[in-house]
Write a protein that holds these residues in place. Structure first.
Motif, mmCIF file in Angstrom:
data_model
loop_
_atom_site.group_PDB
_atom_site.id
_atom_site.type_symbol
_atom_site.label_atom_id
_atom_site.label_comp_id
_atom_site.label_asym_id
_atom_site.label_seq_id
_atom_site.Cartn_x
_atom_site.Cartn_y
_atom_site.Cartn_z
ATOM 1 N N VAL A 38 0.852 -1.187 0.000
ATOM 2 C CA VAL A 38 0.000 0.000 0.000
ATOM 3 C C VAL A 38 0.892 1.242 0.000
ATOM 4 N N PRO A 39 0.822 2.060 -1.061
ATOM 5 C CA PRO A 39 1.638 3.281 -1.063
ATOM 6 C C PRO A 39 1.080 4.298 -0.084
ATOM 7 N N ILE A 40 1.975 4.930 0.650
ATOM 8 C CA ILE A 40 1.575 5.937 1.632
ATOM 9 C C ILE A 40 1.791 7.333 1.064
ATOM 10 N N LYS A 41 3.014 7.564 0.570
ATOM 11 C CA LYS A 41 3.337 8.895 0.046
ATOM 12 C C LYS A 41 4.576 8.838 -0.811
ATOM 13 N N TYR A 42 4.762 9.883 -1.593
ATOM 14 C CA TYR A 42 5.980 10.102 -2.358
ATOM 15 C C TYR A 42 6.772 11.172 -1.635
ATOM 16 N N CYS A 43 8.080 10.996 -1.557
ATOM 17 C CA CYS A 43 8.912 12.037 -0.949
ATOM 18 C C CYS A 43 10.361 11.803 -1.361
ATOM 19 N N TYR A 44 11.215 12.689 -0.919
ATOM 20 C CA TYR A 44 12.637 12.560 -1.200
ATOM 21 C C TYR A 44 13.251 11.541 -0.256
ATOM 22 N N LEU A 45 14.287 10.856 -0.713
ATOM 23 C CA LEU A 45 14.923 9.795 0.051
ATOM 24 C C LEU A 45 15.367 10.261 1.432
ATOM 25 N N GLY A 46 15.930 11.449 1.527
ATOM 26 C CA GLY A 46 16.367 11.966 2.828
ATOM 27 C C GLY A 46 15.216 12.032 3.817
ATOM 28 N N LYS A 47 14.081 12.537 3.392
ATOM 29 C CA LYS A 47 12.884 12.620 4.235
ATOM 30 C C LYS A 47 12.345 11.226 4.539
ATOM 31 N N ALA A 48 12.382 10.332 3.546
ATOM 32 C CA ALA A 48 11.874 8.974 3.726
ATOM 33 C C ALA A 48 12.688 8.208 4.766
ATOM 34 N N ILE A 49 13.978 8.430 4.816
ATOM 35 C CA ILE A 49 14.820 7.776 5.823
ATOM 36 C C ILE A 49 14.430 8.245 7.218
ATOM 37 N N VAL A 50 14.156 9.531 7.357
ATOM 38 C CA VAL A 50 13.683 10.063 8.645
ATOM 39 C C VAL A 50 12.354 9.411 9.023
ATOM 40 N N LEU A 51 11.422 9.315 8.061
ATOM 41 C CA LEU A 51 10.129 8.672 8.319
ATOM 42 C C LEU A 51 10.309 7.208 8.714
ATOM 43 N N TYR A 52 11.240 6.531 8.066
ATOM 44 C CA TYR A 52 11.512 5.133 8.376
ATOM 45 C C TYR A 52 11.933 4.977 9.833
ATOM 46 N N HIS A 53 12.851 5.815 10.270
ATOM 47 C CA HIS A 53 13.325 5.731 11.661
ATOM 48 C C HIS A 53 12.215 6.088 12.651
ATOM 49 N N GLN A 54 11.388 7.057 12.316
ATOM 50 C CA GLN A 54 10.261 7.407 13.182
ATOM 51 C C GLN A 54 9.274 6.248 13.275
ATOM 52 N N ALA A 55 9.026 5.590 12.156
ATOM 53 C CA ALA A 55 8.116 4.443 12.159
ATOM 54 C C ALA A 55 8.677 3.311 13.011
ATOM 55 N N LYS A 56 9.982 3.041 12.882
ATOM 56 C CA LYS A 56 10.606 1.984 13.687
ATOM 57 C C LYS A 56 10.476 2.276 15.170
ATOM 58 N N LEU A 57 10.670 3.536 15.556
ATOM 59 C CA LEU A 57 10.534 3.916 16.968
ATOM 60 C C LEU A 57 9.106 3.722 17.468
ATOM 61 N N ALA A 58 8.141 3.845 16.562
ATOM 62 C CA ALA A 58 6.730 3.665 16.916
ATOM 63 C C ALA A 58 6.297 2.202 16.790
ATOM 64 N N GLY A 59 7.238 1.311 16.473
ATOM 65 C CA GLY A 59 6.927 -0.104 16.347
ATOM 66 C C GLY A 59 6.272 -0.481 15.039
ATOM 67 N N LYS A 60 6.390 0.354 14.036
ATOM 68 C CA LYS A 60 5.807 0.113 12.715
ATOM 69 C C LYS A 60 6.921 -0.168 11.717
ATOM 70 N N GLU A 61 6.548 -0.732 10.594
ATOM 71 C CA GLU A 61 7.540 -1.001 9.563
ATOM 72 C C GLU A 61 7.040 -0.453 8.234
ATOM 73 N N ILE A 62 7.862 0.365 7.608
ATOM 74 C CA ILE A 62 7.559 0.881 6.279
ATOM 75 C C ILE A 62 8.714 0.510 5.358
ATOM 76 N N PHE A 63 8.450 0.576 4.073
ATOM 77 C CA PHE A 63 9.440 0.200 3.076
ATOM 78 C C PHE A 63 9.550 1.310 2.042
ATOM 79 N N LEU A 64 10.742 1.498 1.508
ATOM 80 C CA LEU A 64 10.998 2.537 0.520
ATOM 81 C C LEU A 64 11.349 1.884 -0.813
#
Length: 74
Positions: A38-64
């Motif tokens: 399920v696509p969530i959003k489009y963004c730049y890789l730098g921002k996506a890496i930040v989102l990835y780490h925030q998701a991990k801290l919240a116990g979620k997993e996202i993929f880029l």
């Protein structure tokens, strides 16, 4: 990092280095998996890496994925 505080460097074929600064502005699609990709959003890789780490801290997993790659097509 081991228990003494020293950084451990591992030689692994699975090691993927962080992108270089010039790659940070590459566009990616952020997905999560729920019985399908399920696509969530489009963004730049730098921002996506930040989102990835925030998701991990919240116990979620996202993929880029690159914007031109649809994981549902596999």
């Amino acid at each position: 990092m081991d228990s003494t505080g020293k950084v451990q460097i591992m030689d692994s074929s699975w090691h993927i280095p962080l992108p270089m600064e010039q790659s940070a502005m590459s566009r990616v699609t952020v997905y999560f998996y729920n019985d399908g990709w399920v696509p969530i959003k489009y963004c730049y890789l730098g921002k996506a890496i930040v989102l990835y780490h925030q998701a991990k801290l919240a116990g979620k997993e996202i993929f880029l994925f690159p914007v031109n790659l649809d994981p549902n097509s596999f």
